[in-house]
Design a protein around this motif. Structure first.
Motif: not given
Ligand SMILES: Nc1ncnc2c1ncn2[C@@H]1O[C@H](COP(=O)(O)OP(=O)(O)O)[C@@H](O)[C@H]1O
Ligand SMILES: [Mg+2]
Length: 254
Positions: A244-253
């Motif tokens: 979840r943490i990795r996914f949110e980091k990747e989603r950040k513009p």
């Protein structure tokens, strides 16, 4: 109903390094089963056992009702046509065009040139890469190479496809494209599929009917995606949280 792919208490070690330490599971005909786990846990080792590229030290492997555990190469060739493995690299032939790569498995069979033309065109269309037919692999992105590798796998008219890290090293948009292709293979062609990945949110969640988590040579979880997210098992919770943490980091513009 019998499973299409079944592992019964499979063990595999390299010298004294135990990679698989009693793995059992079944994949139903027509379903997509994802195996999760961090890098180095043994996902690729597990997947290559399905087509007999590695042999277990102990346990049994059944594919389409046939025990392949001690099968010789001649029998395995038939299994490898029926069950296509799509490697992480795509493993395309660099000196052949996309069209020739897809045609390659067919040139060794008894098809006429006309039939080969027809089949290659059909696979290119299914995987939605008609525009790439004349390109060389070096001109393709990693994601495009994977799509072409799927088209090549389809050329053999398989009953099952195994994907090794299909969305690793590709951008989120291309990951979506690959995930949609994997879903399409199941829905449209009714294929049985296995996907190994370290990625839940960008991959397993989008494609899998069932998921299992490999940890220290064993499955610590095997169930649906909802059950995975609801699990109280500490190893499962940690893996889900890291994803979840990795996914949110990747989603950040950026
Ligand atoms: N042919 C081999 N000989 C020795 N060790 C191997 C071999 N193949 C894989 N391993 C080891 O098995 C472990 C699991 O590897 P692998 O299945 O590639 O992990 P994953 O795909 O989950 O990242 C690793 O420690 C790797 O070094
Ligand atoms: Mg691997």
């Amino acid at each position: 109903m019998a499973y299409f792919i079944e592992f019964i208490d499979v063990h595999k070690a390299f010298d004294d390094h135990r990679v698989l330490d009693g793995v059992s599971f079944g994949v139903d005909r027509g379903e997509t089963f994802a195996i999760l786990g961090p890098s180095g846990v043994g996902k690729t080792v597990l997947l290559t056992h399905v087509v007999g590229l590695l042999k277990p030290d102990q346990g049994r492997i059944i594919v389409d009702g046939v025990d392949i555990t001690n099968m010789r190469e001649r029998g395995l060739a038939d299994i490898r046509r029926k069950v296509q493995l799509v490697f992480q690299s795509g493993a395309l032939f660099d000196s052949l065009s996309v069209w020739e790569n897809i045609a390659f498995p067919l040139t060794e069979s008894r098809y006429t040139d006309e039939e080969i033309e027809k089949r290659v065109a059909e696979k290119l269309r299914l995987v939605e890469v008609e525009d790439l037919a004349e390109l060389m692999p070096s001109e393709l992105s990693t994601g495009m190479k994977r799509a072409v590798a799927i088209a090549r796998a389809l050329a053999a008219e398989p009953q099952a496809i195994l994907y090794d890290e299909p969305t690793t090293m590709v951008d989120p948009l291309m990951s979506q494209t690959i995930n949609k292709l994997i879903r399409k293979m199941q829905r449209q062609l009714g294929l049985t599929q296995m996907v190994v990945t370290h990625d839940i949110a960008n991959c397993a969640e989008k494609v899998a009917d069932h998921v299992a988590l490999l940890h220290q040579g064993k499955f610590v979880f095997n169930g649906t995606m909802d059950q995975l997210y609801g699990s109280d098992h500490p190893v499962v919770k940690e893996f889900v949280e890291e994803d979840r943490i990795r996914f949110e980091k990747e989603r950040k513009p950026v």
